[in-house]
Design a protein around this motif. Structure first.
Motif, PDB file in Angstrom:
ATOM      1  N   GLN A 164      42.109  37.061  34.655  1.00  5.72           N
ATOM      2  CA  GLN A 164      42.935  35.830  34.577  1.00  5.72           C
ATOM      3  C   GLN A 164      42.520  34.744  33.710  1.00  5.72           C
ATOM      4  N   ASP A 165      41.226  34.917  33.122  1.00  3.47           N
ATOM      5  CA  ASP A 165      40.797  34.008  32.224  1.00  3.47           C
ATOM      6  C   ASP A 165      40.185  32.569  32.818  1.00  3.47           C
ATOM      7  N   VAL A 166      39.652  32.711  33.980  1.00  2.00           N
ATOM      8  CA  VAL A 166      39.398  31.591  35.036  1.00  2.00           C
ATOM      9  C   VAL A 166      38.343  30.858  34.294  1.00  2.00           C
ATOM     10  N   GLY A 167      38.260  29.678  34.150  1.00  2.00           N
ATOM     11  CA  GLY A 167      37.135  28.901  33.506  1.00  2.00           C
ATOM     12  C   GLY A 167      37.467  27.447  32.715  1.00  2.00           C
ATOM     13  N   PRO A 168      36.381  26.994  32.410  1.00  2.00           N
ATOM     14  CA  PRO A 168      34.875  27.205  32.583  1.00  2.00           C
ATOM     15  C   PRO A 168      34.585  27.365  33.959  1.00  2.00           C
ATOM     16  N   LEU A 169      33.625  28.294  34.277  1.00  2.00           N
ATOM     17  CA  LEU A 169      33.229  28.548  35.565  1.00  2.00           C
ATOM     18  C   LEU A 169      31.682  28.310  35.828  1.00  2.00           C
ATOM     19  N   GLY A 170      31.369  27.697  36.936  1.00  2.00           N
ATOM     20  CA  GLY A 170      29.940  27.264  37.159  1.00  2.00           C
ATOM     21  C   GLY A 170      29.782  27.961  38.334  1.00  2.00           C
ATOM     22  N   ILE A 171      28.709  28.556  38.702  1.00  2.00           N
ATOM     23  CA  ILE A 171      28.250  29.097  40.136  1.00  2.00           C
ATOM     24  C   ILE A 171      26.951  28.664  40.503  1.00  2.00           C
ATOM     25  N   GLY A 176      40.222  45.080  46.000  1.00  2.00           N
ATOM     26  CA  GLY A 176      39.779  46.031  46.550  1.00  2.00           C
ATOM     27  C   GLY A 176      38.597  46.037  47.527  1.00  2.00           C
ATOM     28  N   GLY A 177      38.868  46.823  48.450  1.00  2.00           N
ATOM     29  CA  GLY A 177      37.719  46.993  49.490  1.00  2.00           C
ATOM     30  C   GLY A 177      37.150  48.124  49.510  1.00  2.00           C
ATOM     31  N   GLY A 178      36.466  48.330  50.868  1.00  2.00           N
ATOM     32  CA  GLY A 178      35.684  49.597  50.822  1.00  2.00           C
ATOM     33  C   GLY A 178      34.299  49.418  50.844  1.00  2.00           C
ATOM     34  N   SER A 179      33.858  48.745  49.939  1.00  2.00           N
ATOM     35  CA  SER A 179      32.308  48.655  49.860  1.00  2.00           C
ATOM     36  C   SER A 179      32.024  47.154  49.390  1.00  2.00           C
ATOM     37  N   TRP A 180      30.899  46.560  49.645  1.00  2.00           N
ATOM     38  CA  TRP A 180      30.315  45.508  48.868  1.00  2.00           C
ATOM     39  C   TRP A 180      30.565  45.591  47.651  1.00  2.00           C
ATOM     40  N   GLU A 181      30.145  46.606  46.902  1.00  2.00           N
ATOM     41  CA  GLU A 181      30.105  46.777  45.304  1.00  2.00           C
ATOM     42  C   GLU A 181      31.612  46.739  44.991  1.00  2.00           C
ATOM     43  N   ALA A 182      32.695  47.244  45.473  1.00  2.00           N
ATOM     44  CA  ALA A 182      33.950  47.318  45.193  1.00  2.00           C
ATOM     45  C   ALA A 182      34.688  46.098  45.196  1.00  2.00           C
ATOM     46  N   GLU A 183      34.235  45.264  46.328  1.00  3.90           N
ATOM     47  CA  GLU A 183      34.827  43.973  46.491  1.00  3.90           C
ATOM     48  C   GLU A 183      34.216  43.098  45.206  1.00  3.90           C
ATOM     49  N   TRP A 184      32.911  43.154  44.873  1.00  4.49           N
ATOM     50  CA  TRP A 184      32.383  42.387  43.785  1.00  4.49           C
ATOM     51  C   TRP A 184      33.219  42.775  42.399  1.00  4.49           C
ATOM     52  N   LYS A 185      33.193  43.875  42.245  1.00  2.00           N
ATOM     53  CA  LYS A 185      33.805  44.579  41.005  1.00  2.00           C
ATOM     54  C   LYS A 185      35.347  43.981  40.858  1.00  2.00           C
ATOM     55  N   SER A 186      35.903  44.066  42.066  1.00  5.30           N
ATOM     56  CA  SER A 186      37.381  43.721  42.077  1.00  5.30           C
ATOM     57  C   SER A 186      37.538  42.074  41.888  1.00  5.30           C
ATOM     58  N   THR A 187      36.698  41.338  42.281  1.00  6.70           N
ATOM     59  CA  THR A 187      36.579  39.666  42.102  1.00  6.70           C
ATOM     60  C   THR A 187      36.254  39.452  40.842  1.00  6.70           C
ATOM     61  N   MET A 188      35.347  40.074  40.374  1.00  7.88           N
ATOM     62  CA  MET A 188      35.090  39.879  38.977  1.00  7.88           C
ATOM     63  C   MET A 188      36.214  40.176  37.867  1.00  7.88           C
ATOM     64  N   ASN A 189      36.768  41.252  38.061  1.00  4.05           N
ATOM     65  CA  ASN A 189      37.903  41.686  37.276  1.00  4.05           C
ATOM     66  C   ASN A 189      39.031  40.509  37.302  1.00  4.05           C
ATOM     67  N   ALA A 190      39.383  40.157  38.608  1.00  2.55           N
ATOM     68  CA  ALA A 190      40.540  39.251  38.642  1.00  2.55           C
ATOM     69  C   ALA A 190      40.118  37.931  38.029  1.00  2.55           C
ATOM     70  N   ALA A 239      44.650  32.169  40.948  1.00  4.32           N
ATOM     71  CA  ALA A 239      44.788  32.632  39.739  1.00  4.32           C
ATOM     72  C   ALA A 239      45.877  33.834  39.397  1.00  4.32           C
ATOM     73  N   THR A 240      45.828  34.750  40.377  1.00  2.41           N
ATOM     74  CA  THR A 240      46.866  35.993  40.289  1.00  2.41           C
ATOM     75  C   THR A 240      48.185  35.449  40.407  1.00  2.41           C
ATOM     76  N   LYS A 241      48.186  34.276  41.062  1.00  2.07           N
ATOM     77  CA  LYS A 241      49.496  33.800  41.397  1.00  2.07           C
ATOM     78  C   LYS A 241      50.151  32.854  40.353  1.00  2.07           C
ATOM     79  N   GLY A 242      49.353  32.590  39.412  1.00  2.74           N
ATOM     80  CA  GLY A 242      49.694  31.490  38.409  1.00  2.74           C
ATOM     81  C   GLY A 242      49.574  30.196  38.953  1.00  2.74           C
TER      82      GLY A 242
END
Length: 281
Positions: free
Chosen positions: A192-199, A174-188, A151-154
């Motif tokens: 980038q307006d990825v979707g629709p997204l099913g989890i 971003g790393g350093g903690s589990w929380e930081a990795e999740w927040k950075s992943t969600m932000n990305a 997504a970030t590479k287009g």
């Protein structure tokens, strides 16, 4: 039909020796029965006349199925043929094409997740530039950050399915903690307006604590509504999450093949609705 019924009524009364009005009741009942049968015959005839011909069915079934790409980055095996056969969708046909990134896990172990991404970037670009075009992407576990990388590479930000996503720190995460990795992943994913997204996740405590709670705790998409609400997220209407029996390997169990098919079907359905909405607006 009224003329025929009238003749029946007249005959039934005239031929009766007393012509008693009460004797008309069986004839009235018979007339109503004839009318009902006639209406049923009309509906049957109309149904046959309007039914699609075998030629139309053949044309519809000959349309090429949508292409779902699965990227395997040292993930467990999934029987994609069984997943395809488990689909109950009547609106869209699709087939899964798996691309194996051989050696991804070893490069990640010996060097880093970013090193593995860099090594396989040419192959990833080739997948999404080839024909037929990709219609949806499905990744498992660490594959969530292959999706954020794309997504970030287009390269890709269209309909996607995440199976038990697990984030990994890299250049764009971003790393350093589990929380930081999740927040950075969600932000990305959101930026980038990825979707629709099913989890899709397992019902085990680890899956719920390390994936579902972490996603919700970032507060980027808010809470998800649970099964009764379709699993949709408060702040990300084109995202949904569903839980299925099992732990992290739920997706590799053959009895969950229909659950993966359901995720794919719903992502395609949401993609169609989103496209119609944009056209309308």
């Amino acid at each position: 039909i009224n003329v025929v019924v009238g003749l029946i009524l007249k005959t039934s009364v005239t031929n009766h020796p007393k012509g008693n009005r009460s004797r008309m009741l069986p004839a009235v009942f018979l007339s109503r029965l004839i009318r009902s049968l006639f209406v049923i015959l009309l509906y049957c005839w109309a149904g046959l006349a309007l039914a699609p011909s075998s030629a139309n069915v053949t044309v519809a079934s000959s349309r090429p199925p949508k292409q779902v790409v699965s990227i395997n980055a040292a993930n467990g095996a999934i029987d994609w043929r069984l997943v395809e056969e488990s689909s109950t969708s009547t609106s869209v046909a699709w087939s899964v094409h798996e691309h194996d990134l051989n050696g991804f896990g070893q490069i990640m172990k010996d060097r880093s997740f970013q090193a593995a991404l860099d090594h396989f970037e040419p192959q990833l670009r080739s997948i999404f530039s080839s024909q037929p075009p990709v219609d949806a992407l499905i990744v498992s576990s660490k594959g969530v950050n292959i999706l954020t990388f794309l997504a970030t590479k287009g390269i890709w930000k269209g309909p996607s399915v995440l199976l038990s996503p697990i984030p990994n720190a890299c250049d764009h995460i971003g790393g350093g903690s589990w929380e930081a990795e999740w927040k950075s992943t969600m932000n990305a994913l959101v930026s980038q307006d990825v979707g629709p997204l099913g989890i899709g996740v397992g019902t085990s405590q680890d899956e719920q604590d390390l994936i579902v709670e972490m996603i919700e705790d970032t507060d980027i998409c808010g809470k998800h509504g649970g099964a009764l609400a379709g699993g949709s997220f408060e702040k990300c209407p084109t995202w949904f999450l569903r839980s299925f029996p099992g732990g992290h390997s739920w997706k590799n169990e053959i009895h969950n093949a229909h659950d993966i098919a359901m995720l794919i079907n719903r992502v395609f359905d949401m993609s169609t609705c989103d496209a119609q909405h944009k056209d309308f607006v």
